[in-house]
Write a protein that holds these residues in place. Structure first.
Motif, PDB file in Angstrom:
ATOM      1  N   LEU A 209       0.266  -1.239   0.109  1.00  0.00           N
ATOM      2  CA  LEU A 209       0.056  -0.235  -0.163  1.00  0.00           C
ATOM      3  C   LEU A 209       1.177   1.729   0.050  1.00  0.00           C
ATOM      4  CD1 LEU A 209      -2.673  -0.767   2.852  1.00  0.00           C
ATOM      5  CD2 LEU A 209      -2.573  -1.401   0.082  1.00  0.00           C
ATOM      6  N   ALA A 210       1.026   2.138  -0.775  1.00  0.00           N
ATOM      7  CA  ALA A 210       1.357   3.336  -0.753  1.00  0.00           C
ATOM      8  C   ALA A 210       0.698   4.251  -2.125  1.00  0.00           C
ATOM      9  CB  ALA A 210       3.351   3.071  -1.688  1.00  0.00           C
ATOM     10  N   LYS A 211       1.657   5.888  -2.277  1.00  0.00           N
ATOM     11  CA  LYS A 211       0.555   6.098  -3.465  1.00  0.00           C
ATOM     12  C   LYS A 211       1.690   5.770  -4.496  1.00  0.00           C
ATOM     13  CE  LYS A 211      -1.376   9.176  -0.317  1.00  0.00           C
ATOM     14  NZ  LYS A 211      -1.352  11.310   0.891  1.00  0.00           N
ATOM     15  N   PRO A 212       1.232   6.718  -5.350  1.00  0.00           N
ATOM     16  CA  PRO A 212       1.783   6.743  -7.037  1.00  0.00           C
ATOM     17  C   PRO A 212       2.910   7.266  -6.364  1.00  0.00           C
ATOM     18  CG  PRO A 212      -0.484   6.783  -7.457  1.00  0.00           C
ATOM     19  CD  PRO A 212       0.041   6.900  -6.131  1.00  0.00           C
ATOM     20  N   PRO A 213       3.393   8.699  -5.870  1.00  0.00           N
ATOM     21  CA  PRO A 213       4.253   9.265  -5.836  1.00  0.00           C
ATOM     22  C   PRO A 213       5.409   8.214  -4.693  1.00  0.00           C
ATOM     23  CG  PRO A 213       2.596  10.711  -5.277  1.00  0.00           C
ATOM     24  CD  PRO A 213       1.888   9.466  -5.623  1.00  0.00           C
ATOM     25  N   VAL A 214       4.962   7.490  -3.974  1.00  0.00           N
ATOM     26  CA  VAL A 214       6.242   7.362  -3.344  1.00  0.00           C
ATOM     27  C   VAL A 214       6.330   5.919  -3.840  1.00  0.00           C
ATOM     28  CG1 VAL A 214       6.223   6.205  -0.597  1.00  0.00           C
ATOM     29  CG2 VAL A 214       4.562   7.980  -1.259  1.00  0.00           C
ATOM     30  N   ARG A 215       5.719   5.140  -4.404  1.00  0.00           N
ATOM     31  CA  ARG A 215       6.185   4.426  -5.560  1.00  0.00           C
ATOM     32  C   ARG A 215       6.912   4.809  -6.430  1.00  0.00           C
ATOM     33  NH1 ARG A 215       2.629  -0.448  -5.291  1.00  0.00           N
ATOM     34  NH2 ARG A 215       0.860  -0.374  -4.356  1.00  0.00           N
ATOM     35  N   LYS A 216       6.828   5.403  -7.255  1.00  0.00           N
ATOM     36  CA  LYS A 216       7.922   6.529  -8.087  1.00  0.00           C
ATOM     37  C   LYS A 216       9.404   6.838  -7.162  1.00  0.00           C
ATOM     38  CE  LYS A 216       8.874   9.472 -11.593  1.00  0.00           C
ATOM     39  NZ  LYS A 216      10.196   9.759 -11.198  1.00  0.00           N
ATOM     40  N   TYR A 217       9.124   7.620  -6.549  1.00  0.00           N
ATOM     41  CA  TYR A 217      10.347   7.391  -4.827  1.00  0.00           C
ATOM     42  C   TYR A 217      11.121   6.450  -5.025  1.00  0.00           C
ATOM     43  CZ  TYR A 217      13.019   9.661  -0.860  1.00  0.00           C
ATOM     44  OH  TYR A 217      13.992  10.211  -0.382  1.00  0.00           O
ATOM     45  N   ALA A 218      10.093   5.405  -4.030  1.00  0.00           N
ATOM     46  CA  ALA A 218      11.021   4.010  -3.933  1.00  0.00           C
ATOM     47  C   ALA A 218      11.958   3.144  -5.327  1.00  0.00           C
ATOM     48  CB  ALA A 218       9.476   3.260  -3.098  1.00  0.00           C
ATOM     49  N   LYS A 219      11.210   3.521  -6.255  1.00  0.00           N
ATOM     50  CA  LYS A 219      11.374   2.877  -7.966  1.00  0.00           C
ATOM     51  C   LYS A 219      12.868   3.720  -8.050  1.00  0.00           C
ATOM     52  CE  LYS A 219      10.640   1.613 -12.718  1.00  0.00           C
ATOM     53  NZ  LYS A 219       9.523   1.869 -13.418  1.00  0.00           N
ATOM     54  N   ASP A 220      12.994   4.960  -8.218  1.00  0.00           N
ATOM     55  CA  ASP A 220      14.197   5.982  -8.090  1.00  0.00           C
ATOM     56  C   ASP A 220      15.025   5.019  -7.394  1.00  0.00           C
ATOM     57  OD1 ASP A 220      12.673   6.351 -10.044  1.00  0.00           O
ATOM     58  OD2 ASP A 220      12.378   8.424  -9.450  1.00  0.00           O
ATOM     59  N   LEU A 221      15.138   4.214  -5.881  1.00  0.00           N
ATOM     60  CA  LEU A 221      16.111   5.080  -5.245  1.00  0.00           C
ATOM     61  C   LEU A 221      16.432   2.999  -5.333  1.00  0.00           C
ATOM     62  CD1 LEU A 221      14.905   6.900  -1.920  1.00  0.00           C
ATOM     63  CD2 LEU A 221      16.780   7.343  -3.702  1.00  0.00           C
ATOM     64  N   GLY A 222      15.392   2.504  -5.326  1.00  0.00           N
ATOM     65  CA  GLY A 222      15.886   0.737  -5.995  1.00  0.00           C
ATOM     66  C   GLY A 222      15.365  -0.390  -4.614  1.00  0.00           C
ATOM     67  N   VAL A 223      14.592   0.410  -3.937  1.00  0.00           N
ATOM     68  CA  VAL A 223      13.648   0.061  -2.842  1.00  0.00           C
ATOM     69  C   VAL A 223      12.838  -0.852  -3.241  1.00  0.00           C
ATOM     70  CG1 VAL A 223      13.145   0.561  -1.010  1.00  0.00           C
ATOM     71  CG2 VAL A 223      14.554   1.834  -1.409  1.00  0.00           C
ATOM     72  N   ASP A 224      12.911  -1.925  -2.635  1.00  0.00           N
ATOM     73  CA  ASP A 224      11.515  -2.813  -2.656  1.00  0.00           C
ATOM     74  C   ASP A 224      10.520  -2.453  -1.927  1.00  0.00           C
ATOM     75  OD1 ASP A 224       9.807  -4.794  -3.648  1.00  0.00           O
ATOM     76  OD2 ASP A 224      11.528  -6.628  -4.004  1.00  0.00           O
ATOM     77  N   LEU A 225       9.017  -2.258  -2.265  1.00  0.00           N
ATOM     78  CA  LEU A 225       8.259  -1.624  -1.018  1.00  0.00           C
ATOM     79  C   LEU A 225       7.713  -3.164  -0.807  1.00  0.00           C
ATOM     80  CD1 LEU A 225       6.197   1.406  -3.414  1.00  0.00           C
ATOM     81  CD2 LEU A 225       7.737   1.296  -1.064  1.00  0.00           C
ATOM     82  N   GLY A 267      24.386   0.345  -0.910  1.00  0.00           N
ATOM     83  CA  GLY A 267      23.429  -0.307  -0.638  1.00  0.00           C
ATOM     84  C   GLY A 267      21.739  -0.919  -1.604  1.00  0.00           C
ATOM     85  N   ARG A 268      21.657  -0.359  -2.685  1.00  0.00           N
ATOM     86  CA  ARG A 268      21.036  -1.054  -3.309  1.00  0.00           C
ATOM     87  C   ARG A 268      20.972  -2.273  -4.266  1.00  0.00           C
ATOM     88  NH1 ARG A 268      20.382   4.695  -6.859  1.00  0.00           N
ATOM     89  NH2 ARG A 268      20.445   6.299  -5.190  1.00  0.00           N
ATOM     90  N   GLY A 269      19.738  -3.075  -3.838  1.00  0.00           N
ATOM     91  CA  GLY A 269      20.072  -4.239  -4.567  1.00  0.00           C
ATOM     92  C   GLY A 269      19.763  -4.886  -6.302  1.00  0.00           C
ATOM     93  N   ASP A 270      19.736  -5.219  -7.089  1.00  0.00           N
ATOM     94  CA  ASP A 270      18.716  -6.070  -7.858  1.00  0.00           C
ATOM     95  C   ASP A 270      17.854  -5.454  -7.993  1.00  0.00           C
ATOM     96  OD1 ASP A 270      21.576  -6.326  -8.126  1.00  0.00           O
ATOM     97  OD2 ASP A 270      21.941  -9.179  -8.090  1.00  0.00           O
ATOM     98  N   GLN A 271      17.352  -5.138  -9.046  1.00  0.00           N
ATOM     99  CA  GLN A 271      15.970  -4.900  -9.175  1.00  0.00           C
ATOM    100  C   GLN A 271      15.436  -5.957  -9.971  1.00  0.00           C
ATOM    101  OE1 GLN A 271      15.168  -1.010 -12.051  1.00  0.00           O
ATOM    102  NE2 GLN A 271      12.707  -1.273 -11.538  1.00  0.00           N
ATOM    103  N   ARG A 272      14.288  -6.287  -9.884  1.00  0.00           N
ATOM    104  CA  ARG A 272      13.755  -7.797 -10.746  1.00  0.00           C
ATOM    105  C   ARG A 272      12.505  -6.950 -11.507  1.00  0.00           C
ATOM    106  NH1 ARG A 272      15.617 -13.183  -9.883  1.00  0.00           N
ATOM    107  NH2 ARG A 272      17.487 -12.965  -8.425  1.00  0.00           N
ATOM    108  N   ILE A 273      12.061  -7.413 -13.233  1.00  0.00           N
ATOM    109  CA  ILE A 273      11.101  -7.013 -13.468  1.00  0.00           C
ATOM    110  C   ILE A 273      10.690  -7.641 -13.899  1.00  0.00           C
ATOM    111  CG2 ILE A 273      10.090  -5.369 -15.704  1.00  0.00           C
ATOM    112  CD1 ILE A 273      12.711  -3.852 -15.111  1.00  0.00           C
ATOM    113  N   PRO A 274       9.341  -8.552 -13.409  1.00  0.00           N
ATOM    114  CA  PRO A 274       8.199  -9.228 -14.454  1.00  0.00           C
ATOM    115  C   PRO A 274       8.444  -9.298 -15.983  1.00  0.00           C
ATOM    116  CG  PRO A 274       7.188  -8.243 -11.943  1.00  0.00           C
ATOM    117  CD  PRO A 274       7.891  -7.619 -12.336  1.00  0.00           C
TER     118      PRO A 274
END
Length: 499
Positions: A209-225, A267-274
């Protein structure tokens, strides 16, 4: 009593087995009419809107956006009318045989699908899942995001019923619960926080559960929500939660190890895209093409100064008002004229019949890069179009593709393709054949270069062409003659009078 009906995800054509729900166009409580769009679904080729086969009131949305659903699974429940409290939805199979509703099986054993795609006499099959993660996720109680968290602009309606006394009933399909936990209750009086997001992945997994701006922020930082615990109301993830997750090192043994030098400092890990939707289909098609048809690629550098001057003159003419007169237009016209002289280039290899099919019409495919991946819609019988009509068709085709609105019918039946790599500033490449076709032409960037013109070095506008072809059908001589004719037409447009 309410008359509840379920709409099953139909096969919108060409034997699809699954589709991803991109967005809902209706909400619980909305009144819908027959053929009103209910949701947008991404298939293996394009995003399409599914029309409603019923008129009534929406009582339940069975999947969240982002969920991949098997063809034939119920996705929405609609009340056709009646009074009284809502009851568990009756299976769609309870419909009278031969009703003809979309997704229903009639007495003859055939399933009605979307108008214009025709019925299928066999059921689509798919590979078995490797694990039960997706099914387990769908069997859990749904989470309801507060309506305010969808933004004031109404970017998407709240999922599921949000009334204080709403009861989520189990929905069974084939004897198994597919989208709801039995007798799960969601009330406004609940004081317990919503279940936190878990890193469960797979088809049907609940989205954090997260708002779209937070999702984009996490994606840009490489954080898996999926690994973040939300501190907001109802467990909603905030920017502060993302920052905290980024500052906290992952516990030992969690996830895949990060090799030294690859994200260890940040501290960023790999990003996995389905891999799904258009990209999944494209990948499978390219692999099949590359290892089925023996590819040969030939290159030609062409002085296109004359055709670029012609482009400027034509763009100023009134009949071309409102359409784009691009260099691609002249490449397309040159290819169509050359295909008339060399019809074998516009052909296919039929392995089952052991025949070469020489197509009477040129269905010209144009490779288009979209946010969902590469798609190749085609202009049907493009050879019959005038230059003005061809310009309009190219303009419409590219605009529709970039908007993600290309229909599956527009991407089937192509016979030869152009890929315009020049728009990215690339000179040329070795394109892979679109499956079922025997040739594809890559058009590179048009650049000012020193060129020998009438015995002297002049600055001219030059481009590079690359033709890949199936060597089972097109031998070196035919491929070379075809490419030379395309180049001659682009070098001197007046050559078209001799064709």
């Amino acid at each position: 009593m309410p008359d509840l009906r379920q709409f099953k995800l139909p096969d919108v054509g060409e034997g699809l087995t699954e589709g991803e729900i991109l967005s809902w166009l209706v909400a619980v409580g909305d009144t819908v009419t027959v053929n009103q769009p209910l949701c947008e679904v991404e298939t293996a080729k394009a995003a399409v809107e599914l029309p409603s086969p019923f008129a009534g009131t929406v009582t339940e949305l069975l999947y969240e956006p982002g969920t991949t659903v098997d063809v034939g699974a119920p996705i929405i429940t609609i009340d056709l009318g009646g009074d009284g409290p809502a009851a568990p939805a009756a299976p769609a199979a309870a419909e009278p045989a031969g009703s003809g509703l979309i997704g229903e099986t009639g007495a003859n054993g055939r399933t009605a699908v979307l108008v214009g795609y025709g019925p299928r006499s066999t059921e689509a099959t798919r590979r078995p899942r490797r694990n039960g993660a997706g099914a387990a996720a769908r069997a859990t109680a749904p989470q309801v995001l507060p309506e305010a968290d969808y933004g004031s602009g109404g970017e998407r309606p709240p999922l599921l019923a949000t009334a204080p006394d709403a009861t989520v009933k189990p929905v069974r399909h084939g004897g198994l619960e597919t989208g709801r936990a039995a007798e799960a209750h969601v009330t406004a009086a609940d004081t317990q926080p919503a279940p936190t997001s878990s890193p469960v992945s797979g088809r049907g997994a609940l989205r954090p559960l997260a708002k779209p701006p937070v999702r984009k922020y996490a994606k840009d930082l490489g954080v898996d929500l999926a690994t973040v615990t939300g501190s907001g109301p109802g467990g909603v993830i905030t920017r502060a939660d993302v920052d905290a997750a980024l500052a906290t090192p992952a516990p030992a043994g969690f996830g895949a190890e990060t090799p030294a030098g690859f994200g260890a400092e940040t501290g960023r890990g790999d990003q996995r895209i389905p891999i799904k939707g258009v990209r999944k289909h494209t990948a499978a098609a390219m692999v099949a093409s590359a290892f089925t048809a023996p590819h040969v690629t030939e290159f030609l550098t062409v002085d296109v100064t004359r055709v670029m001057k012609l482009r400027e003159r034509l763009a100023a003419r009134p009949e071309f008002a409102g359409v784009k007169v691009s260099p691609l237009l002249f490449v397309a016209k040159a290819l169509l004229l050359a295909a008339q002289r060399h019809p074998m280039v516009n052909s296919s290899w039929d392995d089952a019949a052991q025949e070469i099919v020489v197509h009477g019409a040129v269905n010209l495919g144009i490779a288009a890069a979209t946010p969902r991946g590469l798609v190749v819609p085609n202009i049907k019988d493009a050879g019959r179009l005038s230059l003005v009509e061809l310009a309009g068709a190219l303009t419409e085709l590219t605009a529709t593709a970039r908007a993600g609105r290309t229909s599956p019918a527009d991407m089937s039946g192509g016979t030869i393709t152009i890929t315009n790599v020049g728009v990215f500033g690339v000179d040329t490449g070795t394109p892979i054949l679109n499956p079922g076709e025997s040739a594809i032409l890559a058009f590179g960037a048009v650049r000012e270069m020193p060129w020998v013109h009438k015995g002297r070095i002049r600055v001219r506008q030059v481009t590079q062409l690359a033709l890949s072809f199936d060597h089972r059908i097109i031998d070196g001589e035919l491929g070379s003659r075809f490419l030379a004719d395309v180049g001659a037409l682009l070098h001197d447009p007046g050559t078209a009078l001799a064709f």
